[in-house]
Structure formats: structure tokens, C-alpha cells
Design a protein around this motif. Sequence first.
Motif: not given
Length: 80
Positions: A23-31, A53-65
Motif C-alpha cells: 500500500q503505497a504512501d510516502g512512509g512506505t516508499r521511504v522505508a 571482490i577486493e573491497k566493497a564498492p560503496v561510495k556513500d550511504s543512502v537514506a530517504a525521508n
Amino acid sequence: MRSVTNLDGFGERTIWVDCDVIQADGGTRVASITGAYEPIVDAFRKMVRNGVIEKAPVKDSVAANQRGKSRRKGAVRFEL
């Protein structure tokens, strides 16, 4: 997730993360956006641990609000 991942860093592999939004609402998309980050990082850590792989190819973190206006004049509501 592409914006925080070095796509060349894990070769010709595909990582699928499926976040079902019943059930799509803003909070569900954020989660679902925030929740998708952790399994990707876990997959990369496992690939490093297993020597894929030699190292994790993660450049940054991500979070939504989400933000929206409240019925009270001038009030802003945030969901993290």
C-alpha cells in the motif's frame, strides 16, 4: 542505489533488491529506499569476505525521508 555504488567495482554482476510496496504512501516508499541499502552493503561485505571482490564498492550511504505540510498553519511534518 546506483548513485552510492561504484558500478565498476563488482564486475559484470547484477544485484537485485526487491522491496514490495503493498500500500503505497510516502512512509512506505521511504522505508523501501532506506531498507534497500542495507542488503546491498551486506552482499558486498560477503563478496569481499569470500574473495570475489577486493573491497566493497560503496561510495556513500543512502537514506530517504518524506516531508509534508500539516493542517496547522506553517507546520511541516517529517518521516524518517
